[in-house]
Write a protein that holds these residues in place. Structure first.
Motif, PDB file in Angstrom:
ATOM      1  N   ALA A  85       0.853  -1.192   0.000  1.00 10.36           N
ATOM      2  CA  ALA A  85       0.000   0.000   0.000  1.00 10.36           C
ATOM      3  C   ALA A  85       0.890   1.244   0.000  1.00 10.36           C
ATOM      4  O   ALA A  85       2.104   1.133   0.189  1.00 10.36           O
ATOM      5  N   PRO A  86       0.298   2.419  -0.187  1.00 12.39           N
ATOM      6  CA  PRO A  86       1.111   3.638  -0.194  1.00 12.39           C
ATOM      7  C   PRO A  86       1.944   3.846   1.075  1.00 12.39           C
ATOM      8  O   PRO A  86       3.019   4.436   1.022  1.00 12.39           O
ATOM      9  N   ASP A  87       1.484   3.319   2.202  1.00 10.73           N
ATOM     10  CA  ASP A  87       2.229   3.513   3.449  1.00 10.73           C
ATOM     11  C   ASP A  87       3.279   2.438   3.700  1.00 10.73           C
ATOM     12  O   ASP A  87       3.928   2.431   4.736  1.00 10.73           O
ATOM     13  N   GLY A  88       3.455   1.494   2.767  1.00 12.43           N
ATOM     14  CA  GLY A  88       4.508   0.500   2.926  1.00 12.43           C
ATOM     15  C   GLY A  88       4.083  -0.903   2.526  1.00 12.43           C
ATOM     16  O   GLY A  88       3.007  -1.122   1.972  1.00 12.43           O
ATOM     17  N   ILE A  89       4.944  -1.823   2.856  1.00 14.21           N
ATOM     18  CA  ILE A  89       4.731  -3.217   2.498  1.00 14.21           C
ATOM     19  C   ILE A  89       4.681  -4.067   3.757  1.00 14.21           C
ATOM     20  O   ILE A  89       5.405  -3.819   4.721  1.00 14.21           O
ATOM     21  N   ALA A  90       3.808  -5.064   3.742  1.00 10.87           N
ATOM     22  CA  ALA A  90       3.721  -6.029   4.829  1.00 10.87           C
ATOM     23  C   ALA A  90       3.846  -7.416   4.212  1.00 10.87           C
ATOM     24  O   ALA A  90       3.395  -7.660   3.088  1.00 10.87           O
ATOM     25  N   ILE A  91       4.456  -8.315   4.967  1.00  7.83           N
ATOM     26  CA  ILE A  91       4.679  -9.674   4.496  1.00  7.83           C
ATOM     27  C   ILE A  91       3.860 -10.640   5.342  1.00  7.83           C
ATOM     28  O   ILE A  91       3.717 -10.457   6.562  1.00  7.83           O
ATOM     29  N   ALA A  92       3.338 -11.665   4.700  1.00  7.98           N
ATOM     30  CA  ALA A  92       2.562 -12.699   5.396  1.00  7.98           C
ATOM     31  C   ALA A  92       3.444 -13.381   6.442  1.00  7.98           C
ATOM     32  O   ALA A  92       4.529 -13.874   6.123  1.00  7.98           O
ATOM     33  N   ILE A  93       2.994 -13.406   7.679  1.00 10.48           N
ATOM     34  CA  ILE A  93       3.774 -13.997   8.762  1.00 10.48           C
ATOM     35  C   ILE A  93       4.064 -15.469   8.477  1.00 10.48           C
ATOM     36  O   ILE A  93       5.169 -15.951   8.713  1.00 10.48           O
ATOM     37  N   GLY A  94       3.087 -16.195   7.955  1.00  5.64           N
ATOM     38  CA  GLY A  94       3.272 -17.615   7.678  1.00  5.64           C
ATOM     39  C   GLY A  94       4.296 -17.909   6.607  1.00  5.64           C
ATOM     40  O   GLY A  94       4.768 -19.036   6.482  1.00  5.64           O
ATOM     41  N   ALA A  95       4.700 -16.905   5.826  1.00  2.00           N
ATOM     42  CA  ALA A  95       5.697 -17.106   4.782  1.00  2.00           C
ATOM     43  C   ALA A  95       7.126 -17.041   5.320  1.00  2.00           C
ATOM     44  O   ALA A  95       8.067 -17.429   4.630  1.00  2.00           O
ATOM     45  N   PHE A  96       7.307 -16.575   6.548  1.00  4.18           N
ATOM     46  CA  PHE A  96       8.642 -16.521   7.143  1.00  4.18           C
ATOM     47  C   PHE A  96       9.095 -17.921   7.539  1.00  4.18           C
ATOM     48  O   PHE A  96       8.279 -18.779   7.889  1.00  4.18           O
ATOM     49  N   ASP A  97      10.402 -18.141   7.509  1.00  8.03           N
ATOM     50  CA  ASP A  97      10.945 -19.439   7.906  1.00  8.03           C
ATOM     51  C   ASP A  97      10.709 -19.727   9.386  1.00  8.03           C
ATOM     52  O   ASP A  97      10.625 -20.888   9.777  1.00  8.03           O
ATOM     53  N   ASP A  98      10.591 -18.689  10.206  1.00  6.66           N
ATOM     54  CA  ASP A  98      10.324 -18.850  11.637  1.00  6.66           C
ATOM     55  C   ASP A  98       9.119 -17.996  12.025  1.00  6.66           C
ATOM     56  O   ASP A  98       9.258 -16.976  12.708  1.00  6.66           O
ATOM     57  N   PRO A  99       7.918 -18.398  11.597  1.00  6.87           N
ATOM     58  CA  PRO A  99       6.736 -17.572  11.877  1.00  6.87           C
ATOM     59  C   PRO A  99       6.397 -17.480  13.362  1.00  6.87           C
ATOM     60  O   PRO A  99       5.783 -16.510  13.800  1.00  6.87           O
ATOM     61  N   GLY A 100       6.839 -18.446  14.148  1.00  2.00           N
ATOM     62  CA  GLY A 100       6.565 -18.419  15.582  1.00  2.00           C
ATOM     63  C   GLY A 100       7.250 -17.273  16.306  1.00  2.00           C
ATOM     64  O   GLY A 100       6.858 -16.919  17.422  1.00  2.00           O
ATOM     65  N   ALA A 101       8.241 -16.667  15.676  1.00  2.00           N
ATOM     66  CA  ALA A 101       8.967 -15.551  16.287  1.00  2.00           C
ATOM     67  C   ALA A 101       8.282 -14.211  16.054  1.00  2.00           C
ATOM     68  O   ALA A 101       8.743 -13.193  16.552  1.00  2.00           O
ATOM     69  N   ILE A 102       7.173 -14.210  15.299  1.00  3.55           N
ATOM     70  CA  ILE A 102       6.506 -12.950  14.942  1.00  3.55           C
ATOM     71  C   ILE A 102       5.069 -13.001  15.458  1.00  3.55           C
ATOM     72  O   ILE A 102       4.194 -13.588  14.825  1.00  3.55           O
ATOM     73  N   ALA A 103       4.842 -12.410  16.601  1.00  5.45           N
ATOM     74  CA  ALA A 103       3.522 -12.456  17.235  1.00  5.45           C
ATOM     75  C   ALA A 103       2.719 -11.195  16.929  1.00  5.45           C
ATOM     76  O   ALA A 103       3.199 -10.081  17.159  1.00  5.45           O
ATOM     77  N   PRO A 104       1.504 -11.349  16.415  1.00  7.23           N
ATOM     78  CA  PRO A 104       0.652 -10.174  16.184  1.00  7.23           C
ATOM     79  C   PRO A 104       0.373  -9.432  17.490  1.00  7.23           C
ATOM     80  O   PRO A 104       0.213 -10.042  18.543  1.00  7.23           O
ATOM     81  N   VAL A 105       0.325  -8.095  17.385  1.00  7.85           N
ATOM     82  CA  VAL A 105       0.073  -7.258  18.554  1.00  7.85           C
ATOM     83  C   VAL A 105      -1.186  -6.408  18.409  1.00  7.85           C
ATOM     84  O   VAL A 105      -1.588  -5.733  19.351  1.00  7.85           O
ATOM     85  N   ILE A 106      -1.814  -6.432  17.219  1.00 11.23           N
ATOM     86  CA  ILE A 106      -3.029  -5.650  16.999  1.00 11.23           C
ATOM     87  C   ILE A 106      -3.861  -6.325  15.909  1.00 11.23           C
ATOM     88  O   ILE A 106      -3.329  -7.036  15.061  1.00 11.23           O
ATOM     89  N   GLN A 107      -5.180  -6.085  15.969  1.00 10.52           N
ATOM     90  CA  GLN A 107      -6.105  -6.605  14.965  1.00 10.52           C
ATOM     91  C   GLN A 107      -6.784  -5.436  14.259  1.00 10.52           C
ATOM     92  O   GLN A 107      -7.195  -4.480  14.907  1.00 10.52           O
ATOM     93  N   TYR A 108      -6.883  -5.551  12.949  1.00 13.86           N
ATOM     94  CA  TYR A 108      -7.560  -4.542  12.140  1.00 13.86           C
ATOM     95  C   TYR A 108      -8.782  -5.163  11.473  1.00 13.86           C
ATOM     96  O   TYR A 108      -8.926  -6.374  11.406  1.00 13.86           O
ATOM     97  N   GLY A 109      -9.649  -4.300  10.954  1.00 16.58           N
ATOM     98  CA  GLY A 109     -10.820  -4.756  10.208  1.00 16.58           C
ATOM     99  C   GLY A 109     -11.745  -5.645  11.009  1.00 16.58           C
ATOM    100  O   GLY A 109     -12.382  -6.543  10.456  1.00 16.58           O
ATOM    101  N   VAL A 110     -11.850  -5.385  12.305  1.00 19.56           N
ATOM    102  CA  VAL A 110     -12.625  -6.274  13.176  1.00 19.56           C
ATOM    103  C   VAL A 110     -14.116  -6.300  12.851  1.00 19.56           C
ATOM    104  O   VAL A 110     -14.821  -7.215  13.262  1.00 19.56           O
ATOM    105  N   GLU A 111     -14.582  -5.325  12.056  1.00 18.06           N
ATOM    106  CA  GLU A 111     -15.996  -5.378  11.646  1.00 18.06           C
ATOM    107  C   GLU A 111     -16.258  -6.587  10.750  1.00 18.06           C
ATOM    108  O   GLU A 111     -17.384  -7.058  10.656  1.00 18.06           O
ATOM    109  N   GLY A 112     -15.211  -7.132  10.119  1.00 15.99           N
ATOM    110  CA  GLY A 112     -15.355  -8.313   9.270  1.00 15.99           C
ATOM    111  C   GLY A 112     -14.979  -9.606   9.971  1.00 15.99           C
ATOM    112  O   GLY A 112     -14.984 -10.674   9.364  1.00 15.99           O
ATOM    113  N   LYS A 113     -14.663  -9.523  11.243  1.00 16.45           N
ATOM    114  CA  LYS A 113     -14.215 -10.696  11.999  1.00 16.45           C
ATOM    115  C   LYS A 113     -15.289 -11.778  12.005  1.00 16.45           C
ATOM    116  O   LYS A 113     -16.463 -11.505  12.287  1.00 16.45           O
ATOM    117  N   LEU A 114     -14.899 -12.982  11.676  1.00 15.10           N
ATOM    118  CA  LEU A 114     -15.836 -14.102  11.713  1.00 15.10           C
ATOM    119  C   LEU A 114     -16.111 -14.437  13.173  1.00 15.10           C
ATOM    120  O   LEU A 114     -15.181 -14.495  13.991  1.00 15.10           O
TER     121      LEU A 114
END
Length: 165
Positions: A85-114
């Motif tokens: 996006a215009p404000d930068g790039i984000a990478i899918a956590i699951g695509a990292f070789d060590d995804p367990g080292a990257i813990a989410p700290v915030i949730q966005y778009g919660v109006e669409g949360k299942l």
């Protein structure tokens, strides 16, 4: 010494390296992210300085999912890799070789949360081994998935094969 994070797609056709500190890790529940990941939400981590991101084997193909954002994915296996996006790039956590080292700290778009995602831990769980009654089935599986580390070449040449198949 600078942090180094590596990763890539499931088939190994696209690989990346981030040299430097990662930004904020998040989960996005918006419908666009659900569809882009084919999942309940999109787990992403931002790249603080885009020059720290290097595509070390090929680059993702991109789909312009809106006027403000593009989604990068492997053109060979379809693995979701980026949100750009215009404000930068984000990478899918699951695509990292060590995804367990990257813990989410915030949730966005919660109006669409299942509605059931808050209760996932309450669902009965089984290991892969428990899911298959016959060990012979698991032993017969030959994975084509790229390992969670960089390789000189990919795919590997299996015994009895030549580089051209």
């Amino acid at each position: 010494m600078s942090e180094v994070h590596t990763g890539g797609c499931q088939c190994g056709a696209v690989r990346f390296r981030v040299s430097g500190k990662l930004g904020q890790a998040s989960i996005c529940h918006c419908r666009m992210c659900q569809k882009a990941f084919g999942g309940f939400y999109a787990p992403l981590v931002s790249v603080v300085n885009e020059t720290d991101l290097t595509w070390t084997r090929a680059e993702p193909k991109r789909f312009q999912s809106s006027n403000m954002g593009a989604r990068g994915f492997c053109p060979e296996c379809g693995t979701p890799l980026t949100y750009e996006a215009p404000d930068g790039i984000a990478i899918a956590i699951g695509a990292f070789d060590d995804p367990g080292a990257i813990a989410p700290v915030i949730q966005y778009g919660v109006e669409g949360k299942l509605p059931y995602t808050d209760h996932m831990a309450d669902i009965p769980a089984r290991t892969t081994q428990e899911d298959y009654e016959a060990e012979a089935f698991l032993a017969a599986i030959v994975s084509n998935q790229h390992p969670d580390h960089d390789t000189e070449t990919w795919p590997p040449v299996h015994p009895g094969e030549t580089e051209n198949g």
